[in-house]
Motif scaffolding. Structure first.
Motif, mmCIF file in Angstrom:
data_model
loop_
_atom_site.group_PDB
_atom_site.id
_atom_site.type_symbol
_atom_site.label_atom_id
_atom_site.label_comp_id
_atom_site.label_asym_id
_atom_site.label_seq_id
_atom_site.Cartn_x
_atom_site.Cartn_y
_atom_site.Cartn_z
ATOM 1 N N SER A 303 8.672 -26.957 11.137
ATOM 2 C CA SER A 303 8.130 -26.412 9.882
ATOM 3 C C SER A 303 8.237 -24.901 9.759
ATOM 4 O O SER A 303 8.162 -24.369 8.665
ATOM 5 C CB SER A 303 6.650 -26.742 9.762
ATOM 6 N N GLY A 304 8.324 -24.200 10.870
ATOM 7 C CA GLY A 304 8.399 -22.750 10.797
ATOM 8 C C GLY A 304 7.036 -22.085 10.674
ATOM 9 O O GLY A 304 6.924 -20.988 10.142
ATOM 10 N N SER A 305 5.978 -22.728 11.172
ATOM 11 C CA SER A 305 4.648 -22.118 11.095
ATOM 12 C C SER A 305 4.537 -20.935 12.044
ATOM 13 O O SER A 305 3.814 -19.990 11.781
ATOM 14 C CB SER A 305 3.555 -23.111 11.481
ATOM 15 N N THR A 306 5.216 -21.007 13.168
ATOM 16 C CA THR A 306 5.025 -19.961 14.171
ATOM 17 C C THR A 306 6.230 -19.032 14.292
ATOM 18 O O THR A 306 6.177 -18.056 15.020
ATOM 19 C CB THR A 306 4.755 -20.578 15.561
ATOM 20 N N PRO A 309 12.468 -21.684 12.327
ATOM 21 C CA PRO A 309 12.532 -23.115 12.674
ATOM 22 C C PRO A 309 13.546 -23.424 13.771
ATOM 23 O O PRO A 309 14.559 -22.743 13.900
ATOM 24 C CB PRO A 309 12.950 -23.772 11.364
ATOM 25 N N GLU A 427 -2.618 -30.772 10.808
ATOM 26 C CA GLU A 427 -3.538 -29.679 11.138
ATOM 27 C C GLU A 427 -4.813 -30.313 11.636
ATOM 28 O O GLU A 427 -5.040 -31.504 11.396
ATOM 29 C CB GLU A 427 -3.903 -28.922 9.872
ATOM 30 N N PRO A 428 -5.671 -29.518 12.260
ATOM 31 C CA PRO A 428 -6.974 -30.107 12.614
ATOM 32 C C PRO A 428 -7.697 -30.523 11.332
ATOM 33 O O PRO A 428 -7.593 -29.856 10.313
ATOM 34 C CB PRO A 428 -7.713 -28.948 13.285
ATOM 35 N N THR A 455 7.099 -32.224 15.658
ATOM 36 C CA THR A 455 8.508 -32.584 15.454
ATOM 37 C C THR A 455 9.134 -32.885 16.824
ATOM 38 O O THR A 455 9.898 -33.829 16.988
ATOM 39 C CB THR A 455 9.273 -31.404 14.804
ATOM 40 N N GLU A 456 8.777 -32.066 17.791
ATOM 41 C CA GLU A 456 9.360 -32.165 19.127
ATOM 42 C C GLU A 456 8.967 -33.452 19.838
ATOM 43 O O GLU A 456 9.718 -33.968 20.655
ATOM 44 C CB GLU A 456 8.876 -30.997 20.002
ATOM 45 N N VAL A 551 -8.154 -30.968 19.295
ATOM 46 C CA VAL A 551 -7.152 -29.899 19.179
ATOM 47 C C VAL A 551 -7.781 -28.729 18.428
ATOM 48 O O VAL A 551 -8.375 -28.911 17.361
ATOM 49 C CB VAL A 551 -5.882 -30.412 18.468
HETATM 50 P P1 ATP Z 1 7.101 -24.347 14.213
HETATM 51 O O1 ATP Z 1 7.168 -25.101 15.501
HETATM 52 O O2 ATP Z 1 8.448 -24.028 13.630
HETATM 53 O O3 ATP Z 1 6.185 -23.170 14.241
HETATM 54 P P2 ATP Z 1 5.248 -26.377 13.264
HETATM 55 O O4 ATP Z 1 4.714 -26.343 14.646
HETATM 56 O O5 ATP Z 1 4.299 -26.195 12.130
HETATM 57 O O6 ATP Z 1 6.450 -25.327 13.105
HETATM 58 P P3 ATP Z 1 5.553 -29.234 13.141
HETATM 59 O O7 ATP Z 1 6.285 -29.869 14.243
HETATM 60 O O8 ATP Z 1 5.744 -29.766 11.753
HETATM 61 O O9 ATP Z 1 6.032 -27.740 13.048
HETATM 62 O O10 ATP Z 1 3.999 -29.249 13.413
HETATM 63 C C1 ATP Z 1 3.414 -29.511 14.668
HETATM 64 C C2 ATP Z 1 2.144 -28.716 14.793
HETATM 65 O O11 ATP Z 1 1.187 -29.111 13.789
HETATM 66 C C3 ATP Z 1 1.398 -28.943 16.092
HETATM 67 O O12 ATP Z 1 1.924 -28.150 17.136
HETATM 68 C C4 ATP Z 1 -0.037 -28.550 15.718
HETATM 69 O O13 ATP Z 1 -0.210 -27.147 15.749
HETATM 70 C C5 ATP Z 1 -0.144 -29.024 14.284
HETATM 71 N N1 ATP Z 1 -0.772 -30.356 14.206
HETATM 72 C C6 ATP Z 1 -0.166 -31.515 13.890
HETATM 73 N N2 ATP Z 1 -1.050 -32.522 13.847
HETATM 74 C C7 ATP Z 1 -2.257 -32.007 14.176
HETATM 75 C C8 ATP Z 1 -3.574 -32.556 14.321
HETATM 76 N N3 ATP Z 1 -3.815 -33.831 14.108
HETATM 77 N N4 ATP Z 1 -4.561 -31.714 14.699
HETATM 78 C C9 ATP Z 1 -4.317 -30.408 14.917
HETATM 79 N N5 ATP Z 1 -3.113 -29.833 14.777
HETATM 80 C C10 ATP Z 1 -2.086 -30.617 14.410
#
Ligand code: ATP
Ligand code: MG
Length: 689
Positions: A303-306, A309, A427-428, A455-456, A551
């Protein structure tokens, strides 16, 4: 003897006597017993989960190959899981059933048809406009997939080639994915909300020479001219020395109701047209390509949150096995009677595993939704649940928060009697959103299942296992079968029992990523270098005295205020419990004395009502729920929060706003839904004391 498949799913409903216990003020659970779920069925007890879990770790190869034996393999090797997580011992790798030969699309389609499910509905497609509806059976889906496999073959696509897919949530999206899988091509789906630049960059990085798109679609009232965005992306590709040789464009708009003014008319050449391409390739042969277990099935960018991507690579046998099994267990899948609906877009991993591969491998009937929860109004989700008598729903905290800001009758006017499981991901889940799902939507008769994964990871890592373990109020989760999470302290040492630390996994499971496309070094650096021997999730978690995981958010988002480790998720949950708050995001900002201090961004529905009084009320809640140390120095009103297109709050940008970083230095903003919100936040930033 080992009991493996379907033990958990066949356990009867949990008796929901709460096991509520206090763990962290902000994870405040609902009171027992009246606030907790109450099913009147015999509850077999958590030992069933624990026993099976122990077995899954004690004999992983037997456990997973038994599950895989439910699926079709043309050839089975005698290998189970092979992996190395420690680069000091050699290359980092993961393999499952190496040397076996299978095909995932065959397992999704032909296998089900041979089982007599040909006439069963695979997808019930709900268009953006209320009233646009179509359904497709497994037989019909297979016919379309074979047709489209011929098109790909006719365009010269071979096993191992990457195909870009840029489509909205229409049936042609799974058709295109499955056609790639059938002929051994690697799909790379790009979310149809992304810009031409983001698409071009992903096409270049993945090396895709073929692009599948459509003329356009409506998202709510907005017309999205997808073809022209795709054309722009192809021009950008040329400028960055990547040539996409072939485009196939589906004419979607002619079959839907227009819900707004079309911004432009798509230009589709004859040779690009999907229908022409199908007609031209009727004679082409496109048999099932039998793939090696470890051949790539798809690439998907995170997703590109951190940060920027990453192109995550998943392979055939392992991903298929994990998608198949986790779908069954987490959702208590009952393919004979369920109508299942995963609201996530196929542009994200949730759409891959739980809207396409997981449900199809299990022969489920699924709803596929093109629209958005707010159109024509916020009752749309519940109208669809009622219309199709949905029994299992998979959504996200961000969607839940947007819906709960509206009157309850928008839910209650619609029948939800068949609904049994509501899953969330992304997300939480804050306790208020959990409570709303439990009370308003589920009327205390549904299991609310938080699922944590990435995703991983390809499939769930932590879930509630609601059929075997009493439901917790809130999202305390147990590891999925075969998953061995650990918490590490600041020194990388394992935390035993209760504690808060970095969430890692100490062994492989079949569905996990194999590498980052074209960058195996980044794969090792990002996931295995931080703690050699462990897969590093990047997230933090707490473990309570019963072994449930909570989490707490990204480890980067943890803050150290005068020596106290605080999680942003906890503070956000406390703020969100104020009745006026729609959403809150908290980040750490530097502080001369305390080292770091929390800084909050808060959205309320009515801008004019954001006052010192409300800010003080929020501060009082935080003080009471967590303690004075967690009270933010600044609580800033946010008309909107920067989010990825999958709805996650991008805290790395908020951190920069809080730190007063120049707007130009905000980093990669290509995955944001609306970049203008950053400017608003930046200009309205109070002067930091
Ligand atoms: P990037 O890795 O590029 O920064 P991203 O981590 O947002 O992007 P995703 O693989 O879509 O990409 O999201 C996984 C992340 O979402 C997890 O690492 C966690 O931070 C969060 N997440 C997903 N499900 C939950 C949940 N049930 N509770 C808390 N956090 C969650
Ligand atoms: Mg991530």
């Amino acid at each position: 003897m080992l009991r493996t498949l379907r033990l958990i799913p066949t356990l009867s409903r949990a008796n929901m006597h709460s096991t509520a216990h206090n763990f962290g003020a902000a994870q405040a659970r609902l009171k027992e017993p009246e606030d907790c779920l109450a099913f009147n069925a015999e509850f077999p007890g958590p030992c069933h989960y624990h026993q099976l879990y122990e077995e899954s770790l004690a004999n992983p190869d037997t456990f997973w190959t038994n599950i895989a034996s439910q699926l079709h393999f043309k050839h089975k090797s005698d290998k189970g899981l092979e992996y190395n997580f420690d680069q000091r011992k050699g290359d980092v790798f993961v393999k499952f059933m190496d040397g076996s030969i299978t095909n995932v699309a065959f397992n999704c389609l032909e296998r089900n048809i041979f089982r007599g499910l040909g006439d069963k509905i695979a997808y019930k497609w709900e268009g953006n406009a209320d009233g646009d509806y179509e359904s497709i059976t497994y037989n019909e889906l297979r016919t379309k997939v074979v047709e489209f496999s011929r098109v790909l073959k006719n365009r010269g696509v071979k096993k191992g080639d990457v195909v870009g897919i840029y489509l909205p949530m229409i049936v042609e999206l799974p058709i295109a994915m499955l056609a790639c899988a059938r002929i051994g091509a690697i799909h790379s789906v790009v979310f149809a909300g992304f810009s031409s630049n983001a698409l071009a960059e992903r096409l270049r990085q993945s090396g895709a020479k073929t692009l599948i798109t459509c003329d356009g679609f409506y998202r709510g009232k907005k017309h999205i001219p997808l073809k022209s965005i795709a054309d722009e992306a192809l021009m950008i590709c040329k400028n960055i020395n990547h040539s996409v040789e072939s485009t196939i464009c589906f004419e979607h708009l002619k079959r839907v109701t227009a819900t707004g003014a079309a911004s432009e008319v798509a230009v589709i050449n004859d040779e690009e047209n999907w229908d022409n391409a199908v007609a031209d390739s009727k004679e082409v042969s496109a048999p099932v390509e039998w793939c090696q277990a470890e051949d790539p099935l798809f690439i998907l960018y995170t997703s590109g949150s951190t940060g920027a991507p990453k192109g995550i690579v998943h392979t055939n046998a392992g991903y298929m096995t994990s998608a198949y099994y986790s779908m069954q267990v987490t959702f208590d899948a009952k393919p004979e009677t369920d109508v299942y609906w995963c609201m996530a877009d196929c542009g994200w991993i949730t759409g891959h595993t739980y809207a396409v591969y997981g449900p199809l491998l299990n022969g489920m009937t699924s709803v596929l939704f093109e629209g958005i929860p707010s159109f024509p109004d916020y009752s749309r989700t519940w109208k669809i649940v009622d219309k199709h008598q949905v029994s299992k729903l998979y959504t996200s905290p961000t969607a839940v928060r947007s819906m709960m800001a509206h009157p309850d009758h928008m839910v209650k006017d619609y029948e939800r009697s068949k609904l049994k499981v509501i899953g969330t991901v992304g997300e939480p889940m804050n306790p208020c959103a959990w409570k709303w799902l439990n009370e308003v939507v589920g009327e205390k008769a549904c299991a609310i299942v938080d699922t944590y994964w990435q995703t991983e990871t390809g499939c769930h890592l932590l879930t509630s296992h609601h059929t075997a373990v009493p439901q917790q109020s809130g999202c305390g989760n147990l590891p999925f079968l075969g998953i061995s999470p650990q918490l590490l302290d600041d020194n990388g040492k394992k935390i035993r029992g209760e504690g808060h630390g970095t969430l890692v996994v100490d062994r492989a499971w079949p569905g996990m990523m194999r590498t980052i496309w074209g960058d195996h070094k980044r794969f090792i650096d990002a996931y295995f270098s931080p703690y050699p021997g462990y897969y590093f999730t990047g997230d933090g978690a707490k473990r309570d005295d019963e072994g449930h995981y909570w989490v707490t958010g990204r480890v980067d988002d943890l803050m150290n205020v005068s020596g106290h480790l605080l999680s942003t998720a906890e503070i956000e949950a406390a703020i969100a419990s104020h009745p006026m708050v729609v959403e809150a995001a908290v980040v750490a900002t530097s502080h001369k004395v305390k080292g770091q201090t929390p800084y909050a961004f808060v959205t309320i529905p009515d801008t004019a009502k954001f006052s010192d009084k409300i800010v003080n009320e929020m501060k009082a809640i935080i003080r009471k729920k967590i303690g004075p140390i967690a009270v933010p120095d600044i609580i800033q009103f946010a008309p909107g929060l920067p989010k990825t297109r999958s709805g996650k709050i991008v805290r790395r940008i908020l951190r920069k706003v809080a730190d007063g970083e120049k707007e130009a230095n905000l980093g990669d903003t290509s995955t944001l839904t609306d970049e203008t919100v950053i400017h608003e936040l930046w200009v309205n930033r109070p002067i930091k004391l």
